[in-house]
Design an enzyme around this catalytic site. Structure first.
Site, mmCIF file in Angstrom:
data_model
loop_
_atom_site.group_PDB
_atom_site.id
_atom_site.type_symbol
_atom_site.label_atom_id
_atom_site.label_comp_id
_atom_site.label_asym_id
_atom_site.label_seq_id
_atom_site.Cartn_x
_atom_site.Cartn_y
_atom_site.Cartn_z
ATOM 1 C CE1 TYR A 184 0.969 -0.850 4.401
ATOM 2 C CE2 TYR A 184 0.718 1.531 4.297
ATOM 3 C CZ TYR A 184 1.194 0.401 4.945
ATOM 4 O OH TYR A 184 1.884 0.521 6.119
ATOM 5 C CB CYS A 185 1.980 3.808 -1.645
ATOM 6 S SG CYS A 185 1.187 3.757 -3.264
ATOM 7 C CB THR A 186 -0.015 8.387 -0.631
ATOM 8 O OG1 THR A 186 1.220 8.397 0.075
ATOM 9 C CG2 THR A 186 -0.903 9.511 -0.154
#
Ligand code: ZN
Ligand code: ZN
Length: 297
Positions: A184-186
């Site tokens: 996951y990331c922003t």
């Protein structure tokens, strides 16, 4: 500004002439009166754009007029007008700087060979079904993960996205090869590349959180598997999903929970470090722990 909004989106699609797309994007953004940061590359487009809601809407309509961008997954969020003081439109070798442009292949359908896209709901289902076998893998750097992350997430030792390739190649995470890895990331863009790097490294069961933390937060806020604050790359620097969010960051001086990164006051350093409102205001700490070590308590 009547109602300030921010949009976040990316499209991985082959662009034969990024310079032409850059010029068009600059003209479009200027005509609509929006500001922000737009990166164009042979791999596609990645942008964060803000302004009054009507202006941002006009920009998004213009964006979609171009065939390859017409299905862009645009994430909307609230934002203050002064969050993006100016407009920057640049051509880069990569949409996100992993320094690995040759490690991914972009087709009209996006990045080839990445992790399985999962919605926030599907992530919850995965965790319910497979429990401890599921491991969250943070696709951001240590600074961002320092104030908020998914529960139990692995946080790679990275200062910037450039550090990922070496960190993965070091074999530091190879013991997780048989786990179900959820990256996951922003907003999701970094996972498009990271999940390919992981799969190429031999990780078999890789998922990527669709829409990133931004979309997860909209649906579950702090009531799910997410803890703390979300680091953002504009003047706000962090956002919380609810008024009772507890940041995972700790003030370098007093140890209180805080999401506040401030620049070290040493002009040679300027490094970001965590410092709570009180310690900043009283002036107890103005320089980072590397410049002035923490004493006592
Ligand atoms: Zn403090
Ligand atoms: Zn310093």
């Amino acid at each position: 500004m009547a109602l300030p909004k921010i949009v976040l989106f990316y499209v991985f699609t082959p662009l034969a002439d990024p310079e032409a797309v850059k010029l068009w994007q600059r003209t479009l953004a200027e005509r609509c009166g929006v500001t922000g940061r737009i990166i164009v590359s042979e791999q596609g487009i990645n942008a964060t754009v803000g302004g009054d809601i009507q202006d941002v809407k006009a920009y998004v309509r213009g964006l979609r007029e171009y065939g390859p961008f017409k299905d862009a997954d645009v994430k909307w969020s609230d934002g203050a007008g002064e969050d993006f003081p100016r407009l920057s439109v640049k051509v880069r070798p990569e949409l996100v700087t992993f320094d690995a442009p040759d490690r991914i292949t972009v087709t009209g359908n996006g990045v080839a060979g990445g992790g399985t896209h999962v919605t926030p709901r599907e992530v919850h289902e995965l965790v319910e079904q497979r429990g401890e076998e599921v491991v969250f893998f943070d696709g951001r750097n240590e600074l961002e993960a320092g104030i908020g992350r998914f529960r139990g997430a692995v946080v790679p030792r990275t200062q910037t996205t450039r550090d990922f390739v070496a960190d993965l190649d070091s074999g530091a995470y190879d013991h997780l090869k048989d786990k179900a890895l959820v990256t996951y990331c922003t907003g999701g863009v970094r996972c498009e590349v990271l999940s390919v790097l992981l799969k190429n490294r031999g990780f078999r069961d890789v998922y990527q959180l669709d829409g990133g933390i931004v979309r997860y937060g909209e649906q579950y806020g702090d009531a799910g598997l997410w803890d703390g604050s979300l680091y953002v790359f504009d003047k706000r620097m962090h956002v919380e999903f609810s008024p009772h969010a507890q940041s995972l960051g700790r003030c370098a001086e007093c140890g209180d929970a805080t999401p506040r990164y401030v620049n070290c006051s040493d002009p040679q350093c300027r490094r970001l470090f965590l410092c709570c409102e009180r310690c900043t205001q009283t002036g107890t700490r103005t320089r980072c722990p590397d410049c002035v070590p923490v004493t006592g308590n």
